[in-house]
Design a protein around this motif. Structure first.
Motif, short mmCIF file in Angstrom:
data_model
loop_
_atom_site.label_atom_id
_atom_site.label_comp_id
_atom_site.label_asym_id
_atom_site.label_seq_id
_atom_site.Cartn_x
_atom_site.Cartn_y
_atom_site.Cartn_z
N TYR A 265 0.91 -1.24 -0.05
CA TYR A 265 0.08 0.05 0.08
C TYR A 265 0.81 1.28 -0.04
N VAL B 107 1.74 -2.16 -5.71
CA VAL B 107 0.84 -1.65 -4.76
C VAL B 107 -0.56 -1.92 -4.86
N GLU C 29 -3.04 -1.10 -2.70
CA GLU C 29 -4.32 -0.08 -2.18
C GLU C 29 -3.47 1.06 -2.29
N ASP D 168 -1.93 -7.94 5.97
CA ASP D 168 -0.90 -6.95 6.09
C ASP D 168 0.25 -7.58 6.92
#
Length: 440
Positions: A138, A183, A185, A385
Motif C-alpha cells: 500500500y 501496490v 491499495e 498486512d
C-alpha cells in the motif's frame, strides 16, 4: 581509489502527509547516488522530518533532533516544526540547516552544501515509483498541499500554506507507477481532500490521452480504473461528496470515508470555525448509507475545547449516538502555539477533559461493538498486512492501515503479505474481527 558513497540517516515523524514528503526527499537522494544508513553513527549527516501540530508532537520532534545531534552531530531539520525555525534553533542551535514542510529543494541544497553527491549518480537505483516508507502493498497518494480553512484550533495553514493542488495527470501517472510496482491499495490524502482543484479552478489535465477536470470525483473515478483498492482520507462533507458515494456503491473505489467532524455542538463548532449544521450532516449520512449499504465512515473529534460546557459535551454524545459512526478517534484538546483557540475564554480543566474523553470513548466502544457484531457470518474480501507465528492480520474495506482495527486469521493458512483473500467472519470485538478463509 573510489571514494566512499555518502550516507544519510533519515527520521520521519508525523502524519501520512509528512511520510509522503519524506519519500520524495529519499527518492531524490537515491537518484543522486546517496546511500542510507539505519544507524546515526554510520551516517555522514542526518535529516529529521518533524511534526509540529500539537505540543506533544513538538516535544517528540525536539527530542529526536537532540538524539540525532548527540549521536551524530550533523543534522538537517525539515517539516512542520521547521517552519518555526526560531523555536528549533533556540532548543538546538548547532543544526546544519532548518527548512519548512515540503521544502524539497531547500533540503537538497543543504545536503549538497554539507555532503556533496557522488560524481556519477546511479539513477537506475531509483524504482519508477520512487522510494517508499510504507509496506510494498500500500502507498499514500498526496493530491495537494496546504489548506484554505482557518480552524481556530489548527496552525496547518501557517505551517504548510494555502491549498495547492497537484496536476491530475501527474497524480494519475504516479498512481500507475505505484500499481505497476505491486501496490494493492492507494490511500488518497491531503489536508483537505474534498477541496482538490479549487485553487486551480478545476483546470483540465490529461491522462491516457483523454481530458480530465481537476475535481475529486474525476480523480477518484480514474483511480478506480487501476484495479486496486482506493481509499479516501480527510474528506470534508462538501456537496461534491455526493458524487463519490455512487462510485463506492458501484465498487469503483472503497466504500470508506474518513471525514473529520470534530464536534457535535453547533456552538463549539462555531468557536472552532467549522461548519455547524450537525442536523444536515446526519441527513447526508443517512442518504449516503441508503445509496451504499456497506459504507464505512471514520471520523475524529475533540473534547474539552475552550468553553465546552456539559451541555455541549452531551450534544456531542447525542450526535455520536445518532450518527452511529463505524470508526472514531478522539483527542482531548491540546493548545497549539499560534492557534487562535488559545485566546478563547473558559478553558476546560485537564481532569475534566480526560473524564469526558473516557465517557466519549465508552459510548463509541459500544457503538463499534454493535456494528462489528453485525458482520459476523458475512463474507468479506481482505488484504493481508502481516503474517506472524501467532496470527495473520488483514484488513477489510472498512479498515485503513495503522488507524483502524483489523481482521484476524489463524496463522496456519498459506497466505502472504499483499494477498487478497475472501474470508467468513466468525467473531467480533470492540475494534477487530476474527475470520477464516473461504475454501473453494
Amino acid at each position: 581509489m573510489t571514494p566512499p558513497t555518502p550516507r544519510v540517516g533519515f527520521v520521519s515523524l508525523g502524519c501520512p502527509k509528512a511520510t509522503v514528503d519524506s519519500e520524495r526527499i529519499l527518492t531524490q537522494l537515491r537518484a543522486e547516488g546517496y546511500a542510507f544508513s539505519p544507524r546515526y553513527e554510520d551516517a555522514d549527516l542526518v535529516i529529521i522530518n518533524t511534526c509540529g501540530f500539537i505540543d506533544a508532537a513538538v516535544d517528540e520532534s525536539l527530542e529526536a533532533i537532540g538524539e540525532a545531534l548527540r549521536q551524530n552531530g550533523r543534522v538537517i531539520v525539515t517539516g512542520c516544526l521547521g517552519a518555526r525555525e526560531a523555536l528549533v534553533r533556540e532548543a538546538h542551535p548547532n543544526l546544519l540547516a532548518v527548512t519548512g514542510p515540503h521544502a524539497y529543494q531547500a533540503v537538497m541544497a543543504a545536503v549538497h552544501q554539507y555532503l556533496p553527491p557522488p560524481a556519477h549518480p546511479f539513477t537506475s537505483l531509483v524504482p519508477p515509483q520512487g522510494v517508499k516508507l510504507t509496506p510494498r502493498h500500500y502507498a499514500y497518494l498526496k493530491i495537494s498541499e496546504g489548506c484554505n480553512h482557518r480552524c481556530s484550533f489548527c496552525i496547518i495553514p501557517q505551517l504548510r500554506g494555502d491549498l495547492v493542488s497537484r496536476p491530475i495527470g501527474e497524480l494519475l501517472q504516479e498512481a500507475e507507477n505505484l500499481v505497476a510496482a505491486g501496490v494493492r491499495e492507494l490511500l488518497v490524502i491531503s489536508q483537505d481532500t474534498s477541496a482538490y482543484g479549487v485553487d486551480i479552478r478545476h483546470r483540465t489535465g490529461f491522462w491516457r490521452g483523454r481530458p480530465l477536470a481537476s475535481r475529486l470525483v474525476s480523480l477518484a473515478e480514474a483511480l478506480g480504473e487501476l484495479g486496486v483498492w482506493v481509499r479516501l482520507h480527510y474528506v470534508y462533507p462538501y456537496p461534491n461528496v455526493d458524487g463519490l458515494v455512487p462510485l463506492m456503491a458501484e465498487g469503483k473505489i472503497l466504500p470508506y470515508l474518513d471525514m473529520p467532524l470534530q464536534h457535535g455542538s453547533p456552538r463549539i463548532l462555531k468557536a472552532m470555525r467549522r461548519p455547524a449544521a450537525t442536523e444536515r450532516v446526519l441527513e447526508r449520512l443517512e442518504g449516503w448509507r441508503r445509496l451504499c449499504a456497506d459504507l464505512t465512515i471514520r471520523s475524529t473529534f475533540i473534547v474539552g475545547f475552550p468553553g465546552e460546557t456539559e451541555r455541549d459535551f452531551e450534544a456531542l454524545l447525542g450526535f455520536l449516538r445518532a450518527a452511529q459512526l463505524d470508526r472514531v478517534g478522539c483527542f482531548a484538546y491540546s493548545a497549539v502555539s499560534g492557534a487562535a483557540a488559545n485566546d478563547l475564554p473558559d478553558p476546560v480543566p485537564e481532569t475534566l477533559k480526560e473524564e469526558r474523553l473516557g465517557r466519549f470513548m465508552a459510548v463509541q466502544a459500544e457503538i463499534s461493538r454493535k456494528r462489528l457484531r453485525q458482520k459476523v457470518g458475512r463474507r468479506l474480501i481482505v488484504l493481508v498486512d502481516e503474517v506472524g507465528e501467532e496470527a495473520i492480520v488483514a484488513r477489510s474495506s472498512a479498515d485503513a492501515p495503522e488507524i483502524d482495527g483489523g481482521v484476524i486469521l489463524e496463522p496456519d493458512w498459506d497466505l502472504h503479505v499483499g494477498d487478497f483473500v475472501e474470508v467468513e467472519v466468525t467473531g467480533s470485538g470492540e475494534h477487530d474481527l476474527w475470520a477464516q478463509p473461504v475454501e473453494n
